[in-house]
Design an enzyme around this catalytic site. Structure first.
Site, PDB file in Angstrom:
ATOM      1  N   LYS A  23      40.045  47.722  -9.382  1.00  0.00           N
ATOM      2  CA  LYS A  23      40.265  46.351  -8.909  1.00  0.00           C
ATOM      3  C   LYS A  23      41.575  46.261  -8.126  1.00  0.00           C
ATOM      4  O   LYS A  23      41.632  45.740  -7.014  1.00  0.00           O
ATOM      5  CB  LYS A  23      40.303  45.412 -10.115  1.00  0.00           C
ATOM      6  N   GLY A 449      33.084  19.776 -12.902  1.00  0.00           N
ATOM      7  CA  GLY A 449      33.961  19.908 -14.073  1.00  0.00           C
ATOM      8  C   GLY A 449      35.350  20.413 -13.772  1.00  0.00           C
ATOM      9  O   GLY A 449      36.329  19.723 -14.000  1.00  0.00           O
ATOM     10  N   SER A 450      35.464  21.657 -13.265  1.00  0.00           N
ATOM     11  CA  SER A 450      36.812  22.178 -13.071  1.00  0.00           C
ATOM     12  C   SER A 450      37.372  21.712 -11.744  1.00  0.00           C
ATOM     13  O   SER A 450      36.643  21.545 -10.770  1.00  0.00           O
ATOM     14  CB  SER A 450      36.799  23.709 -13.130  1.00  0.00           C
ATOM     15  N   ARG A 532      35.546  42.200  -9.054  1.00  0.00           N
ATOM     16  CA  ARG A 532      35.576  41.150 -10.077  1.00  0.00           C
ATOM     17  C   ARG A 532      35.134  41.668 -11.436  1.00  0.00           C
ATOM     18  O   ARG A 532      34.130  42.355 -11.544  1.00  0.00           O
ATOM     19  CB  ARG A 532      34.645  39.989  -9.695  1.00  0.00           C
ATOM     20  N   TRP A 578      27.167  35.496 -21.789  1.00  0.00           N
ATOM     21  CA  TRP A 578      28.424  36.020 -21.276  1.00  0.00           C
ATOM     22  C   TRP A 578      29.325  36.583 -22.376  1.00  0.00           C
ATOM     23  O   TRP A 578      30.530  36.732 -22.212  1.00  0.00           O
ATOM     24  CB  TRP A 578      29.141  34.954 -20.425  1.00  0.00           C
ATOM     25  N   CYS A 660      23.644  27.103 -12.148  1.00  0.00           N
ATOM     26  CA  CYS A 660      24.338  27.689 -10.995  1.00  0.00           C
ATOM     27  C   CYS A 660      23.442  28.382  -9.992  1.00  0.00           C
ATOM     28  O   CYS A 660      23.863  29.323  -9.363  1.00  0.00           O
ATOM     29  CB  CYS A 660      25.303  28.751 -11.475  1.00  0.00           C
ATOM     30  N   HIS A 711      31.455  27.944  -2.813  1.00  0.00           N
ATOM     31  CA  HIS A 711      31.712  29.390  -2.803  1.00  0.00           C
ATOM     32  C   HIS A 711      32.436  29.833  -1.547  1.00  0.00           C
ATOM     33  O   HIS A 711      32.711  31.002  -1.357  1.00  0.00           O
ATOM     34  CB  HIS A 711      30.404  30.164  -2.973  1.00  0.00           C
ATOM     35  N   CYS A 743      29.103  23.475  -7.642  1.00  0.00           N
ATOM     36  CA  CYS A 743      29.609  24.137  -8.856  1.00  0.00           C
ATOM     37  C   CYS A 743      31.054  23.673  -9.069  1.00  0.00           C
ATOM     38  O   CYS A 743      31.555  22.808  -8.339  1.00  0.00           O
ATOM     39  CB  CYS A 743      29.524  25.660  -8.689  1.00  0.00           C
TER      40      CYS A 743
HETATM   41  N1  GLN Z   1      32.007  23.075 -15.760  1.00  0.00           N
HETATM   42  C1  GLN Z   1      32.193  24.368 -15.193  1.00  0.00           C
HETATM   43  C2  GLN Z   1      33.189  24.287 -14.040  1.00  0.00           C
HETATM   44  O1  GLN Z   1      33.179  23.337 -13.344  1.00  0.00           O
HETATM   45  C3  GLN Z   1      30.905  24.954 -14.687  1.00  0.00           C
HETATM   46  C4  GLN Z   1      31.096  26.332 -14.129  1.00  0.00           C
HETATM   47  C5  GLN Z   1      29.825  27.075 -13.841  1.00  0.00           C
HETATM   48  O2  GLN Z   1      28.800  26.496 -13.625  1.00  0.00           O
HETATM   49  N2  GLN Z   1      29.878  28.358 -13.803  1.00  0.00           N
HETATM   50  O3  GLN Z   1      33.963  25.185 -13.782  1.00  0.00           O
HETATM   51 ZN    ZN Z   2      27.891  26.340 -11.378  1.00  0.00          ZN
END
Ligand code: GLN
Ligand code: ZN
Length: 776
Positions: A23, A449-450, A532, A578, A660, A711, A743
């Site tokens: 990496k 969310g994030s 990654r 995961w 996702c 992305h 996302c």
């Molecule tokens: N709630 C998470 C975020 O917004 C969802 C992330 C994901 O779908 N991998 O980061």
């Molecule tokens: Zn997502």
């Protein structure tokens, strides 16, 4: 080919390096802070260190037992460049000698300002992602990159005979997609006969370079494919008759990891391949007639699990070997898959509880297991492994009896569940209650969310975890961040807000750290793609929640605004997918334990005044079995666990979920089965293709097809977003639609994010104003 296959081998070794050396080398080269020569010398050392380690562990130096499974980025890409299977947009990357250089290789993987990279997708039922070759009628196969060859020579120079690896021709074409512009119905497999001569030529070169064995990987043969079975069987038969007909070649090992080969076993067995690897850990034991028919072909039995981290049950493995040995004339022992899915060495985790550590086998420990078991087949005196078997059994027995593995209160709670614990009242009734409770406009806006994780946020978290920041300080700084993110969303005009998840590094690890039954590693990195890596948590025991996890943050965020703030949880299937999960009970049972912990969190969030709760399930599709026949059972338990986690919510609490990916095909019914009030999905990249599927299925609940592709750093303008929303409205009634990104925003920078979100909110407002139908 007279050369005997070694009694013990592995199918592949981790390549990221014990301290993520690969990496670091890659990222510094990409950043321009190191040269190509430096990258070459670091990675050469990494490869040689890996071989030396394997030789020391007992695989031997000149037995071809050591696979050259290293890759600078991805093994499928390696095979694509070896045979020049490169789409038209990259044609100018060939040099004057018709070769693809190192930089060309990285351009295929990562794209550049002019070109989209190759698409990336999941490698079978693992967390690894490979690059998807694009093939059409015009793809001109040539030998265009000799890295694989040079690795054989590089090892020979230090006195090692290694076993080069390539993706086999059938799997290579099955994993490829038809390049854009191919005629409808074009199937890359139709190019098999053009590709085979190049494989044969390349095998000749490997033999000249000193390779005694070559490993051709054919895992696509264990998955159900769209190609009819007879056609697939004919392709396999043709490919391996052709490749083994060449006289100047290494002996050929074909590997078939990740499941059963089924009816293709006799097909491969009838060709002149020299060794055939079967995944007999995950796959079923083959019929004895099929084994007898192998004749001189060595059966390489993948009995040691390459995909999870538990010590092998040597009694079971020895039983499998004995059963196989009864019918297969020649037998060797191997891992079921490449060890690229597990970390290097348990010894690198001294902080783990010694008891837990004694249950684990990472890559190096698995090599030892394979070697131990090989004593059953290599002519060692019978009884020579009895001691090892007894020791392994004692550890397994201790594990089964350990406190925490089997907790009566958790089991009792699961036993007491009834069907009513898995369902809510009808969607119509819920929707009515939520309408009153939430008072949302048409086309409500929200995020996933994030929010971007700034260097400050990361360092605050890191300092706290290292013990360099007091808890009160940490809470204060996190609250400041939450306050900022709430104010920003108010300012932008969002309808349903989020707290931004600054306290989470990884959405699964965060829950693993806060639930009983889990542990996390320090150096347990596993490659996800390219440079990654992820560090999967270890789910080893019965799961429970010692105390509320997310409530304090959500409650604080909600105290700052009148708008609803979404509680944010990771769903049971994603937590399992995961993590490294215990294998001593059905996955569905483990999922339900996690679900019960989340169910308690949902009810605590409600009590704290949270009216909208999102339970993310981005990995729902990831664990889908490779054989169609096994999918129903998986979907049943995975959907049930989500329902168990969420169905305790009051009718007026709005449950969201997030997925996702956009290929709904196989699992749209399952998504419907989740019974979430609102589902957000990826869609921007595919220009909303998913809304057709939604329409066809008559999907009746709330849905937020992503209108902003997070992305990429690109900022979509207001018109573009408005068009996507309008497109969605043509297929799904406006009253069902939500407007949101694809996302989470965690990996984005603030500048582009704020601009994009502003365009998103404005676009939603504009489309809303254009709709003359008033909200009914
Ligand atoms: N709630 C998470 C975020 O917004 C969802 C992330 C994901 O779908 N991998 O980061
Ligand atoms: Zn997502």
């Amino acid at each position: 080919m007279s050369c005997e296959f070694p009694a013990a081998t592995i199918i592949g070794y981790p390549r990221i390096g014990p301290r993520r050396e690969l990496k670091k080398a890659l990222e510094s080269y990409w950043a321009g802070t190191s040269t190509a020569a430096e990258l070459e010398s670091t990675t050469r050392q990494l490869r040689l260190d890996g071989y030396t380690r394997l030789a020391e562990l007992g695989l031997g130096e000149n037995t071809s037992a050591i696979p050259a499974s290293f890759s600078l980025y991805d093994q499928v890409l390696d095979t694509a460049v070896t045979f020049g299977a490169v789409p038209a947009r990259f044609q100018d990357l060939y040099d004057d000698d018709g070769q693809l250089s190192l930089d060309a290789y990285f351009t295929l993987a990562r794209g550049d300002s002019l070109r989209q990279p190759l698409e990336m997708t999941k490698w079978f039922d693992t967390n690894y992602h490979y690059l998807v070759p694009e093939i059409d009628q015009a793809t001109e196969f040539t030998l265009a990159n000799d890295s694989t060859l040079r690795r054989v020579i590089e090892a020979a120079e230090v006195g090692l005979t290694i076993r080069p690896t390539l993706i086999g021709p059938v799997t290579f074409l099955l994993l490829s997609k038809a390049a854009a512009g191919s005629p409808a119905g074009f199937n890359p497999l139709s190019r098999l006969d053009d590709l085979l001569p190049l494989y044969a030529q390349f095998l000749g070169q490997l033999a000249t370079a000193g390779a005694q064995w070559v490993q051709l990987e054919e895992p696509a043969l264990v998955a159900d494919q769209a190609v009819p079975e007879e056609e697939l069987a004919a392709a396999v038969d043709r490919a391996y008759r052709f490749l083994t007909a060449a006289t100047a070649r290494p002996a050929v090992l074909v590997t078939t990891q990740y499941g059963s080969l089924g009816r293709l076993l006799p097909v491969l067995g009838a060709t002149a391949i020299d060794a055939l690897h079967l995944d007999v850990f995950k796959g079923e034991l083959p019929d004895s007639e099929d084994l007898v028919a192998l004749g001189d072909t060595t059966l390489v039995a993948g009995v040691v699990d390459g995909h999870n981290i538990w010590k092998a049950d040597l009694v079971v493995a020895a039983g499998t070997l004995t059963a196989l040995g009864g019918s297969a004339p020649r037998l060797s022992v191997a891992t079921s898959t490449s060890l690229q899915h597990v970390p290097h060495d348990v010894e690198d985790e001294p902080q783990l509880d010694p008891e837990l550590r004694s249950w684990l086998a990472f890559a190096d420990q698995k090599v030892a297991e394979v070697l131990t078991l090989s004593r059953l087949v290599d002519g060692s005196p019978s009884g020579s492994i009895d001691e090892a078997i007894a020791e392994a059994s004692a550890i397994l027995a201790a594990r089964a009896a350990a406190s925490g593995v089997n907790r009566p209160e958790v089991r009792e709670r699961l036993r007491a569940l009834t069907p009513s614990d898995f369902g809510r009242i009808s969607y119509q009734e819920r929707a009515a209650a939520q309408k009153t409770a939430l008072q949302l406009p048409l086309l409500p806006t929200t995020t996933i969310g994030s929010f971007p994780q700034t260097a400050d946020v990361r360092s605050t978290r890191a300092r706290f975890h290292r013990g360099n920041l007091a808890a009160e300080q940490y809470t204060r700084l996190m609250r400041e961040e939450i306050k900022r993110v709430i104010a920003l969303q108010e300012d932008l005009g969002f309808d349903v807000l989020v707290h931004g998840e600054p306290e989470r590094n990884d959405m699964v690890q965060y829950f693993a750290e806060n639930l009983d039954g889990f542990d996390v590693t320090v150096n347990g990195w596993v490659q996800s793609y390219g440079s990654r890596c992820t560090r999967p948590s270890i789910l080893w025991g019965d799961v429970s929640r010692p105390q509320p996890i997310t409530v304090q943050w959500s409650k604080y965020a909600q105290s700052l605004t009148e708008k609803p703030v979404k509680g944010m949880l990771t769903g049971p299937v994603t937590i399992l997918a995961w993590s490294f999960v215990r294998e001593d009970q059905p996955l569905g049972e483990t999922a339900n334990q996690v679900a019960l912990a989340l169910r308690d969190e949902v009810s605590d969030l409600e009590r704290a005044g949270i009216r909208v709760i999102q339970v993310d399930e981005p990995a729902l599709r990831e664990l889908l079995p490779l054989r169609n026949g096994l999918q129903r059972d998986y979907l049943t338990w995975s959907v049930s666990s989500f329902r168990l986690a969420t169905s305790g919510a009051a009718p007026s609490t709005q449950i969201h979920t997030h997925l996702c990916y956009s290929e709904f095909g196989a699992i749209i019914e399952a998504i419907d089965g989740l019974d979430a009030d609102v589902t957000s999905i990826e869609a921007a990249r595919s220009r909303m293709e998913v809304v057709h599927d939604l329409q066809e299925q008559g999907f009746a609940r709330g849905v937020g097809p992503g209108v902003y592709d997070i992305h990429s750093p690109r900022v979509p303008d207001e018109n573009e977003v408005a068009e996507l929303v309008q497109k969605a409205i043509r297929h799904v009634p406006a009253r069902q639609l939500w407007v949101n990104p694809d996302c989470g925003l965690k990996t984005r920078g603030y500048t582009e994010t704020v601009e994009s979100l502003r365009n998103l909110v404005n676009a939603a407002a504009r489309v809303r104003a254009d709709l003359d139908t008033p909200v009914s």
